[in-house]
Design a protein around this motif. Sequence first.
Motif, mmCIF file in Angstrom:
data_model
loop_
_atom_site.group_PDB
_atom_site.id
_atom_site.type_symbol
_atom_site.label_atom_id
_atom_site.label_comp_id
_atom_site.label_asym_id
_atom_site.label_seq_id
_atom_site.Cartn_x
_atom_site.Cartn_y
_atom_site.Cartn_z
ATOM 1 N N THR A 1 33.819 24.509 41.242
ATOM 2 C CA THR A 1 33.685 23.532 40.153
ATOM 3 C C THR A 1 33.316 24.246 38.858
ATOM 4 O OG1 THR A 1 33.038 21.764 41.674
ATOM 5 C CG2 THR A 1 32.460 21.492 39.352
ATOM 6 N N ARG A 2 32.430 25.225 38.970
ATOM 7 C CA ARG A 2 32.016 25.979 37.773
ATOM 8 C C ARG A 2 33.201 26.752 37.193
ATOM 9 N NH1 ARG A 2 27.243 30.630 37.653
ATOM 10 N NH2 ARG A 2 27.667 31.366 35.518
ATOM 11 N N LEU A 3 33.943 27.408 38.086
ATOM 12 C CA LEU A 3 35.105 28.193 37.602
ATOM 13 C C LEU A 3 36.165 27.272 36.991
ATOM 14 C CD1 LEU A 3 35.524 30.743 40.545
ATOM 15 C CD2 LEU A 3 34.606 31.196 38.245
ATOM 16 N N ARG A 4 36.403 26.127 37.640
ATOM 17 C CA ARG A 4 37.417 25.193 37.133
ATOM 18 C C ARG A 4 37.033 24.668 35.753
ATOM 19 N NH1 ARG A 4 37.145 22.061 41.031
ATOM 20 N NH2 ARG A 4 38.689 23.135 42.354
ATOM 21 N N THR A 5 35.773 24.331 35.604
ATOM 22 C CA THR A 5 35.293 23.835 34.308
ATOM 23 C C THR A 5 35.457 24.905 33.230
ATOM 24 O OG1 THR A 5 33.704 22.388 35.409
ATOM 25 C CG2 THR A 5 33.338 22.860 33.069
ATOM 26 N N GLY A 6 35.172 26.150 33.615
ATOM 27 C CA GLY A 6 35.309 27.254 32.659
ATOM 28 C C GLY A 6 36.755 27.472 32.245
ATOM 29 N N LEU A 7 37.686 27.324 33.194
ATOM 30 C CA LEU A 7 39.109 27.516 32.874
ATOM 31 C C LEU A 7 39.600 26.421 31.939
ATOM 32 C CD1 LEU A 7 40.659 28.599 36.305
ATOM 33 C CD2 LEU A 7 40.518 29.974 34.208
ATOM 34 N N LEU A 8 39.172 25.192 32.200
ATOM 35 C CA LEU A 8 39.640 24.071 31.377
ATOM 36 C C LEU A 8 39.107 24.138 29.955
ATOM 37 C CD1 LEU A 8 39.340 21.134 33.950
ATOM 38 C CD2 LEU A 8 41.436 22.254 33.147
ATOM 39 N N SER A 9 37.975 24.822 29.770
ATOM 40 C CA SER A 9 37.384 24.880 28.451
ATOM 41 C C SER A 9 37.893 26.068 27.634
ATOM 42 C CB SER A 9 35.853 24.962 28.562
ATOM 43 O OG SER A 9 35.463 26.155 29.234
ATOM 44 N N THR A 10 38.651 26.950 28.264
ATOM 45 C CA THR A 10 39.156 28.129 27.526
ATOM 46 C C THR A 10 40.397 27.779 26.734
ATOM 47 O OG1 THR A 10 40.445 28.799 29.492
ATOM 48 C CG2 THR A 10 38.243 29.767 29.191
#
Length: 290
Positions: free
Chosen positions: A281-290
């Motif tokens: 979830t943390r990685l997915r959130t980080g990808l979507l915010s880039t």
Amino acid sequence: MTSSVNVPSICAVPPEVTAGADGLPWIEDAGRVAPRDARELSRLFLDRLRVLEEGTAEHQYARNTLIEMNLSLVAFAARRFRNRGGGETEDILQVGTIGLIKAIDRFDLSREVEFTSFAIPYIVGEMKRFFRDTTWAVHVPRRLQELRVALAKSKEALSTALNRQPTVAELAAHLDLTEEEVVEGLVAANGYVAGSLDSPAGDDETDTTGPRYADMVGDVDPALGLFEDLHALGPLLQDLGERDRAIIEMRFGQEMTQADIGRELNVSQMHVSRLLSRILTRLRTGLLST
């Protein structure tokens, strides 16, 4: 008189073309012969044309009649170029007729091939050559346009003589040019005309069964998207704690099961599942915010 052909313009052969032309009907207006009848009559005229002496009235009559009877093939082939532009319809029909004449002069009945099947590639080939030599998709200097035509003729002549495609050096020697000038002309030839994506992609322009240029157009490579995702994922992985990175490595790098990871970390499989869910979830959130 040919009973199988119901055309009023066919009558007895006139005296001036009787000698050596036995079996040939006299056709007053060959252009009015129906295509189906023209196919039958063409075989008769082609058969007699091979034994008639060139230059005689009989030979001229047989050859001219064959041309007139088969002009419908030229009109048929011209339809595929009606939206191409770059030439008047009359010009296209004229160059197509040249192809028809070449087909008549080169046809061999012993091949057991229908004349129409043999003639169409010749007709279409002349039409394509006309567009190749007279139309350009982008503007190039006249000098390069003329060089393009000279190169095309030289390539055809040398290919016949050498039984292979000529090299740049051979083209340069044949045209008394430098190799740099030949290369410049070949590069300029790429701007001659924008071909259809439905055109055959091989060397044989008459092959309608092979791959088309449309079949060879590149598509979006899914690996490019994966590369971008992995590139963006790198910094996010670096921000994880040591244990979280180890869990990701075991699950996706070593393809270990959650149970195997639990035994490696001395925790339950359920706990590993919760840890993975949090990390992803943390990685997915980080990808979507880039």
